[in-house]
Design an enzyme around this catalytic site. Structure first.
Site, PDB file in Angstrom:
ATOM      1  N   ARG A  51     -38.497 -19.344   3.290  1.00  0.00           N
ATOM      2  CA  ARG A  51     -37.642 -18.630   2.980  1.00  0.00           C
ATOM      3  C   ARG A  51     -36.374 -19.290   3.431  1.00  0.00           C
ATOM      4  NH1 ARG A  51     -37.653 -12.285   4.659  1.00  0.00           N
ATOM      5  NH2 ARG A  51     -37.779 -13.367   6.724  1.00  0.00           N
ATOM      6  N   ARG A  99     -12.286 -26.342  13.283  1.00  0.00           N
ATOM      7  CA  ARG A  99     -12.195 -24.818  12.528  1.00  0.00           C
ATOM      8  C   ARG A  99     -11.445 -24.920  11.364  1.00  0.00           C
ATOM      9  NH1 ARG A  99     -10.216 -19.820  12.230  1.00  0.00           N
ATOM     10  NH2 ARG A  99     -11.924 -18.032  12.258  1.00  0.00           N
ATOM     11  N   HIS A 101     -11.860 -23.053   7.233  1.00  0.00           N
ATOM     12  CA  HIS A 101     -12.944 -22.136   6.432  1.00  0.00           C
ATOM     13  C   HIS A 101     -13.631 -23.093   5.362  1.00  0.00           C
ATOM     14  CE1 HIS A 101     -10.528 -19.080   8.273  1.00  0.00           C
ATOM     15  NE2 HIS A 101     -11.232 -17.982   7.528  1.00  0.00           N
ATOM     16  N   LYS A 145     -30.995 -14.858   4.319  1.00  0.00           N
ATOM     17  CA  LYS A 145     -30.855 -14.544   5.746  1.00  0.00           C
ATOM     18  C   LYS A 145     -30.077 -15.029   6.793  1.00  0.00           C
ATOM     19  CE  LYS A 145     -34.763 -13.332   9.061  1.00  0.00           C
ATOM     20  NZ  LYS A 145     -34.625 -11.904   8.887  1.00  0.00           N
ATOM     21  N   GLU A 177     -32.260  -1.079   1.846  1.00  0.00           N
ATOM     22  CA  GLU A 177     -33.263  -1.255   2.903  1.00  0.00           C
ATOM     23  C   GLU A 177     -32.763  -0.600   4.148  1.00  0.00           C
ATOM     24  OE1 GLU A 177     -33.533  -5.745   3.256  1.00  0.00           O
ATOM     25  OE2 GLU A 177     -31.381  -5.852   2.962  1.00  0.00           O
ATOM     26  N   LEU A 201     -33.115  -8.207   1.435  1.00  0.00           N
ATOM     27  CA  LEU A 201     -33.773  -9.288   1.860  1.00  0.00           C
ATOM     28  C   LEU A 201     -35.488  -9.159   1.593  1.00  0.00           C
ATOM     29  CD1 LEU A 201     -33.676 -11.896   3.524  1.00  0.00           C
ATOM     30  CD2 LEU A 201     -34.714 -10.701   5.731  1.00  0.00           C
TER      31      LEU A 201
END
Length: 289
Positions: A51, A99, A101, A145, A177, A201
């Site tokens: 996963r 930095r 995006h 996740k 969930e 998930l």
């Protein structure tokens, strides 16, 4: 001295630093997993690591290790830290770059860290927990996740402030969930759980629970259910790596069923404990904490 993994190497925790421009730190741009340890052994590790790699693929992070390579190093880490019962946490971020995006160039390597934590294990069936219901305000890719957990944290904090263990989330009245768990109900002896879509998930404990249902002949269905069905259910069950299989016996101040753990829940808990012992060996009463 506690050990951790940094980019595939075991090092002293004191040596490991987070770069200020790590994209995990600045953007939550990464994925993670938590695996339970019983008897010093990883439980359902292949499922967790598969996963992890799938989550990384979904956000275009290439993990430069095989499942086998990650697992071998995690086992070394568990041994180094002498963990009998606990968890191992691991995460991959997109890496360190100025930095911006947009993704950095492909020559930026992902950053991998992992560490262990002792978690007491009682070996007894989990007692009932209290929950509240909250609106699900998270993004639409809950199947990943990811490190972006602000929506989950806000929900969990509402539960904590209400004196509850979990917050059960819903979208327009359809239960999705928990803030850190999957949620299932039992109606007329049949278990119902939200299908593994982008809205939840697909929990590893959830998957083990479904397999147990198949093995024991417990009727189950992967289907949506409403808040009304949740509150009227005979049993409500939450599943997660850390909570294992736990009954929810009160929601929004209302008792579920008779307010105690139900028959199906206890069957699932007992079978889950048996699966732990099948994978990780017999757990003696003399070593549980």
């Amino acid at each position: 001295m506690e050990k951790m993994i940094l980019n595939g190497e075991i090092r002293n925790r004191s040596e490991i630093k987070v770069e200020i421009e790590d994209r995990g730190y600045q953007f939550g741009d990464g994925v993670y997993e938590v695996i339970r340890i019983y008897n010093g052994k990883l439980f359902t590790s292949e499922m967790h690591l598969a996963r992890l790699i799938e989550s990384a693929k979904k956000i275009n992070i290439t993990i430069p290790y095989t499942i086998e390579e990650i697992e071998v190093k995690l086992k070394e880490l568990i041994a180094e830290n002498a963990i009998t019962f606990g968890t191992v946490y691991m995460q991959f971020t997109r890496g360190v770059s100025p930095r911006n995006h947009a993704f950095p160039s492909t020559d930026v390597a992902p950053v991998y860290v992992a560490y262990t934590k002792e978690v007491p294990y009682s070996g007894v069936l989990k007692p009932g927990a209290k929950a509240i219901t909250v609106e699900d305000i998270r993004w639409l890719r809950c199947d990943i996740k990811s490190l972006n957990l602000l929506g989950n944290i806000l929900a969990k904090q509402k539960a904590a402030e209400a004196g509850c263990f979990e917050a059960i989330q819903h979208r327009c009245g359809t239960v999705t969930e928990g803030s850190s768990s999957n949620v299932s109900i039992v109606v007329n002896g049949e278990l119902k759980t939200h299908p593994a879509t982008n809205l939840i998930l697909n929990g590893i404990t959830r998957q083990v629970m479904i397999k147990i249902c198949k093995d024991l002949g417990i009727s189950y269905k992967e289907d949506d259910f409403t808040l009304e069905e949740l509150l009227a259910a005979e049993e409500v069950i939450m599943t997660s790596t850390t909570a294992e299989i736990t009954p929810i016996t009160e929601i929004d101040g209302q008792a579920i069923g008779n307010g105690e753990s139900g028959t199906v829940t206890r069957q699932l808990q007992q079978a889950f404990h048996a699966e732990i012992e099948r994978q990780c060996g017999h757990i003696s009463e003399s070593i549980v904490k």
